[in-house]
Design an enzyme around this catalytic site. Structure first.
Site, PDB file in Angstrom:
ATOM      1  N   SER A  19      14.978  85.962  94.016  1.00  0.00           N
ATOM      2  CA  SER A  19      14.464  84.652  93.576  1.00  0.00           C
ATOM      3  C   SER A  19      14.031  83.779  94.747  1.00  0.00           C
ATOM      4  O   SER A  19      14.719  83.714  95.772  1.00  0.00           O
ATOM      5  CB  SER A  19      15.550  83.880  92.820  1.00  0.00           C
ATOM      6  N   ILE A  20      12.917  83.074  94.557  1.00  0.00           N
ATOM      7  CA  ILE A  20      12.471  82.103  95.561  1.00  0.00           C
ATOM      8  C   ILE A  20      13.585  81.073  95.792  1.00  0.00           C
ATOM      9  O   ILE A  20      13.857  80.691  96.931  1.00  0.00           O
ATOM     10  CB  ILE A  20      11.155  81.440  95.118  1.00  0.00           C
ATOM     11  N   ASP A  64      19.933  75.205  80.271  1.00  0.00           N
ATOM     12  CA  ASP A  64      18.683  75.691  79.691  1.00  0.00           C
ATOM     13  C   ASP A  64      17.780  74.477  79.547  1.00  0.00           C
ATOM     14  O   ASP A  64      18.051  73.599  78.716  1.00  0.00           O
ATOM     15  CB  ASP A  64      18.975  76.332  78.327  1.00  0.00           C
ATOM     16  N   ILE A  92      11.675  76.901  88.292  1.00  0.00           N
ATOM     17  CA  ILE A  92      11.724  77.384  86.918  1.00  0.00           C
ATOM     18  C   ILE A  92      10.314  77.451  86.345  1.00  0.00           C
ATOM     19  O   ILE A  92       9.540  76.504  86.487  1.00  0.00           O
ATOM     20  CB  ILE A  92      12.583  76.412  86.063  1.00  0.00           C
ATOM     21  N   ALA A  95       6.508  81.464  80.498  1.00  0.00           N
ATOM     22  CA  ALA A  95       5.508  81.594  79.442  1.00  0.00           C
ATOM     23  C   ALA A  95       5.915  82.798  78.602  1.00  0.00           C
ATOM     24  O   ALA A  95       6.387  83.792  79.167  1.00  0.00           O
ATOM     25  CB  ALA A  95       4.128  81.823  80.043  1.00  0.00           C
ATOM     26  N   TYR A 156      -3.053  85.034  84.610  1.00  0.00           N
ATOM     27  CA  TYR A 156      -2.121  83.902  84.793  1.00  0.00           C
ATOM     28  C   TYR A 156      -2.287  82.921  83.620  1.00  0.00           C
ATOM     29  O   TYR A 156      -1.343  82.259  83.195  1.00  0.00           O
ATOM     30  CB  TYR A 156      -2.331  83.228  86.151  1.00  0.00           C
ATOM     31  N   LYS A 163       0.876  74.837  85.546  1.00  0.00           N
ATOM     32  CA  LYS A 163       1.066  74.508  86.967  1.00  0.00           C
ATOM     33  C   LYS A 163       0.180  73.317  87.357  1.00  0.00           C
ATOM     34  O   LYS A 163       0.583  72.500  88.202  1.00  0.00           O
ATOM     35  CB  LYS A 163       0.764  75.717  87.861  1.00  0.00           C
ATOM     36  N   LEU A 195      11.981  88.658  89.922  1.00  0.00           N
ATOM     37  CA  LEU A 195      12.143  89.053  88.511  1.00  0.00           C
ATOM     38  C   LEU A 195      10.975  88.542  87.685  1.00  0.00           C
ATOM     39  O   LEU A 195      10.435  89.239  86.831  1.00  0.00           O
ATOM     40  CB  LEU A 195      13.456  88.500  87.941  1.00  0.00           C
ATOM     41  N   ALA A 196      10.570  87.274  87.941  1.00  0.00           N
ATOM     42  CA  ALA A 196       9.497  86.666  87.146  1.00  0.00           C
ATOM     43  C   ALA A 196       8.158  87.376  87.347  1.00  0.00           C
ATOM     44  O   ALA A 196       7.331  87.396  86.445  1.00  0.00           O
ATOM     45  CB  ALA A 196       9.349  85.185  87.485  1.00  0.00           C
TER      46      ALA A 196
HETATM   47  P1  NAD Z   1      12.732  84.114  89.194  1.00  0.00           P
HETATM   48  O1  NAD Z   1      12.651  84.933  87.952  1.00  0.00           O
HETATM   49  O2  NAD Z   1      13.681  84.548  90.233  1.00  0.00           O
HETATM   50  O3  NAD Z   1      13.008  82.581  88.838  1.00  0.00           O
HETATM   51  C1  NAD Z   1      12.555  81.970  87.660  1.00  0.00           C
HETATM   52  C2  NAD Z   1      13.730  81.205  87.105  1.00  0.00           C
HETATM   53  O4  NAD Z   1      13.363  80.415  85.960  1.00  0.00           O
HETATM   54  C3  NAD Z   1      14.862  82.129  86.659  1.00  0.00           C
HETATM   55  O5  NAD Z   1      16.013  81.913  87.446  1.00  0.00           O
HETATM   56  C4  NAD Z   1      15.118  81.717  85.215  1.00  0.00           C
HETATM   57  O6  NAD Z   1      16.478  81.706  84.880  1.00  0.00           O
HETATM   58  C5  NAD Z   1      14.530  80.311  85.197  1.00  0.00           C
HETATM   59  N1  NAD Z   1      14.235  79.840  83.838  1.00  0.00           N
HETATM   60  C6  NAD Z   1      13.313  80.305  82.959  1.00  0.00           C
HETATM   61  N2  NAD Z   1      13.406  79.641  81.788  1.00  0.00           N
HETATM   62  C7  NAD Z   1      14.409  78.737  81.932  1.00  0.00           C
HETATM   63  C8  NAD Z   1      14.999  77.774  81.073  1.00  0.00           C
HETATM   64  N3  NAD Z   1      14.585  77.602  79.813  1.00  0.00           N
HETATM   65  N4  NAD Z   1      16.009  76.996  81.555  1.00  0.00           N
HETATM   66  C9  NAD Z   1      16.455  77.158  82.820  1.00  0.00           C
HETATM   67  N5  NAD Z   1      15.940  78.075  83.680  1.00  0.00           N
HETATM   68  C10 NAD Z   1      14.934  78.849  83.240  1.00  0.00           C
HETATM   69  O7  NAD Z   1      11.238  84.085  89.771  1.00  0.00           O
HETATM   70  P2  NAD Z   1      10.573  83.245  90.971  1.00  0.00           P
HETATM   71  O8  NAD Z   1       9.329  83.985  91.278  1.00  0.00           O
HETATM   72  O9  NAD Z   1      11.560  82.987  92.026  1.00  0.00           O
HETATM   73  O10 NAD Z   1      10.130  81.881  90.258  1.00  0.00           O
HETATM   74  C11 NAD Z   1      10.546  80.604  90.682  1.00  0.00           C
HETATM   75  C12 NAD Z   1       9.401  79.612  90.681  1.00  0.00           C
HETATM   76  O11 NAD Z   1       8.460  79.986  91.669  1.00  0.00           O
HETATM   77  C13 NAD Z   1       8.631  79.521  89.370  1.00  0.00           C
HETATM   78  O12 NAD Z   1       8.284  78.165  89.130  1.00  0.00           O
HETATM   79  C14 NAD Z   1       7.378  80.310  89.667  1.00  0.00           C
HETATM   80  O13 NAD Z   1       6.291  79.881  88.874  1.00  0.00           O
HETATM   81  C15 NAD Z   1       7.166  79.935  91.111  1.00  0.00           C
HETATM   82  N6  NAD Z   1       6.265  80.807  91.882  1.00  0.00           N
HETATM   83  C16 NAD Z   1       6.488  82.160  91.927  1.00  0.00           C
HETATM   84  C17 NAD Z   1       5.620  82.964  92.668  1.00  0.00           C
HETATM   85  C18 NAD Z   1       5.811  84.459  92.737  1.00  0.00           C
HETATM   86  O14 NAD Z   1       4.844  85.170  93.038  1.00  0.00           O
HETATM   87  N7  NAD Z   1       7.001  84.984  92.509  1.00  0.00           N
HETATM   88  C19 NAD Z   1       4.532  82.382  93.367  1.00  0.00           C
HETATM   89  C20 NAD Z   1       4.362  80.992  93.288  1.00  0.00           C
HETATM   90  C21 NAD Z   1       5.226  80.207  92.539  1.00  0.00           C
HETATM   91  O1  0WE Z   2       4.586  81.674  88.092  1.00  0.00           O
HETATM   92  C1  0WE Z   2       4.624  82.880  88.173  1.00  0.00           C
HETATM   93  C2  0WE Z   2       5.212  83.722  87.062  1.00  0.00           C
HETATM   94  C3  0WE Z   2       6.022  82.919  86.096  1.00  0.00           C
HETATM   95  C4  0WE Z   2       6.394  83.639  84.843  1.00  0.00           C
HETATM   96  C5  0WE Z   2       6.697  85.003  84.771  1.00  0.00           C
HETATM   97  C6  0WE Z   2       7.057  85.569  83.557  1.00  0.00           C
HETATM   98  C7  0WE Z   2       7.346  87.035  83.392  1.00  0.00           C
HETATM   99  C8  0WE Z   2       8.262  87.311  82.241  1.00  0.00           C
HETATM  100  C9  0WE Z   2       6.444  82.888  83.690  1.00  0.00           C
HETATM  101  N1  0WE Z   2       6.781  83.422  82.493  1.00  0.00           N
HETATM  102  C10 0WE Z   2       7.096  84.732  82.422  1.00  0.00           C
HETATM  103  N2  0WE Z   2       7.432  85.232  81.196  1.00  0.00           N
HETATM  104  C11 0WE Z   2       7.955  86.471  81.028  1.00  0.00           C
HETATM  105  O2  0WE Z   2       8.213  86.900  79.881  1.00  0.00           O
HETATM  106  N3  0WE Z   2       4.058  83.485  89.295  1.00  0.00           N
HETATM  107  C12 0WE Z   2       3.354  82.651  90.243  1.00  0.00           C
HETATM  108  C13 0WE Z   2       4.065  84.948  89.528  1.00  0.00           C
HETATM  109  C14 0WE Z   2       2.808  85.487  88.954  1.00  0.00           C
HETATM  110  O3  0WE Z   2       2.698  85.727  87.633  1.00  0.00           O
HETATM  111  C15 0WE Z   2       1.399  86.168  87.400  1.00  0.00           C
HETATM  112  C16 0WE Z   2       0.694  86.180  88.602  1.00  0.00           C
HETATM  113  C17 0WE Z   2       1.588  85.739  89.603  1.00  0.00           C
HETATM  114  C18 0WE Z   2       1.292  85.566  91.052  1.00  0.00           C
HETATM  115  C19 0WE Z   2       0.797  86.513  86.214  1.00  0.00           C
HETATM  116  C20 0WE Z   2      -0.532  86.937  86.223  1.00  0.00           C
HETATM  117  C21 0WE Z   2      -1.242  86.937  87.417  1.00  0.00           C
HETATM  118  C22 0WE Z   2      -0.630  86.553  88.618  1.00  0.00           C
END
Ligand code: NAD
Ligand code: 0WE
Length: 261
Positions: A19-20, A64, A92, A95, A156, A163, A195-196
């Site tokens: 996780s970030i 939550d 957090i 979608a 996306y 966002k 994970l996301a």
């Molecule tokens: P991650 O899955 O580790 O974290 C996402 C978190 O959202 C999880 O811990 C989950 O428990 C939480 N969450 C979802 N629904 C929730 C709810 N109803 N109540 C409370 N918590 C909830 O994935 P990540 O990539 O670390 O995502 C963290 C943030 O970084 C997100 O906002 C994501 O959009 C953003 N982000 C991710 C990326 C990437 O490529 N991974 C890039 C840019 C921005």
């Molecule tokens: O913000 C995100 C992803 C957030 C996310 C991920 C999931 C996967 C599981 C939100 N909702 C869900 N719902 C689920 O059921 N990112 C920035 C990572 C990400 O997601 C993409 C990307 C990138 C980058 C989706 C499509 C294209 C690029």
């Protein structure tokens, strides 16, 4: 003495070591911050407890963000440990998975739009609303965004709109809470395997593309996001509010790259 010593922060969004928010927590802990954590689903409780322990914390609370009562209960419980604190990290997004795959116009639904905006944007201000009275002057609120807010990125889809809303939320919250000494910012992170993102179709291909097309020729790490988050949360960033800082190796400012991979 780190540049966050004596400060107290709440970290949301840690669900694994990928996780970030985990990278952010580690960087903030390294700078001397005292941390509390939230988890969403009870299956994560034990894991978050042990990650928190690594960072000298035994404060792990359930929240939550889709429920107002869960958010108000979170801050009611946090008050026992941190009657006052210096900000939180909102990491957090959600979608429904059917929304993140395929043609945007055909895929988006009223319900999908609603849920995505609720969890991924409204929840940031919803948290601020509930803890406003507990925040010290010089507090910092920070959220995570992605380039899909500014540019149309395949798959996306409605997350990009959420966002964009989240980034506008940052500006409105910054304008509103600035007079109380509260700064509000976002980090727009480059793509990282978490994970996301692991469930996203062709995410591997996107990582290769972004690596090859970034000025720094590699993807960013959660440690790099963490260091920027620690800085933004500290008094070193006392002049920065309402800002979206890109930590993406320069990907978003580049329109063409030399053909050298
Ligand atoms: P991650 O899955 O580790 O974290 C996402 C978190 O959202 C999880 O811990 C989950 O428990 C939480 N969450 C979802 N629904 C929730 C709810 N109803 N109540 C409370 N918590 C909830 O994935 P990540 O990539 O670390 O995502 C963290 C943030 O970084 C997100 O906002 C994501 O959009 C953003 N982000 C991710 C990326 C990437 O490529 N991974 C890039 C840019 C921005
Ligand atoms: O913000 C995100 C992803 C957030 C996310 C991920 C999931 C996967 C599981 C939100 N909702 C869900 N719902 C689920 O059921 N990112 C920035 C990572 C990400 O997601 C993409 C990307 C990138 C980058 C989706 C499509 C294209 C690029």
């Amino acid at each position: 003495m780190g540049f966050l010593s004596g400060k107290y922060f709440l970290i949301t969004g840690v669900s694994s070591k990928l996780s970030i928010a985990y990278g952010i927590a580690k960087a903030m802990y390294k700078q001397g911050a005292q941390l509390a954590f939230t988890y969403n689903k009870s299956k994560f409780k034990d894991r978050i407890n042990s990650l928190a322990k690594e960072m000298g914390s035994n404060i792990v609370l359930q929240c939550d963000v889709s429920e107002d009562s869960s958010i108000s209960n979170l801050f009611f419980e946090l008050k026992q440990y941190f009657p006052k604190f210096d900000g939180f990290i909102h990491s957090i997004a959600f979608a429904p998975s059917d929304q993140l795959n395929g043609d945007y116009v055909n895929t988006v639904t009223r319900e999908g739009f609603k849920i995505t905006h609720d969890i991924s944007s409204y929840s940031f201000v919803a948290m601020a609303k509930e803890c406003r009275e507990m925040l010290n002057p010089s507090s910092s609120l920070l959220t995570l965004s992605y380039l899909g807010s500014e540019r149309a990125i395949p798959n996306y889809n409605v997350m990009g709109l959420a966002k964009a809303s989240l980034e506008a939320n940052v500006r409105y919250m910054a304008n509103c809470m600035g007079p109380e000494g509260i700064r509000v910012n976002a980090i727009s992170a480059g793509p990282i395997r978490t994970l996301a993102s692991s469930g996203i179709k062709e995410f591997r291909k996107m990582l290769i593309y972004s690596k090859e097309c970034s000025p720094i020729r590699r993807n960013v790490t959660i440690e790099e996001i963490g260091n920027c988050a620690a800085f933004l949360s500290s008094n070193l960033a006392s002049g920065i509010s309402g800002e979206v800082i890109h930590v993406d190796g320069g990907f978003s400012v580049s329109a063409m790259i030399h053909n050298q991979i």
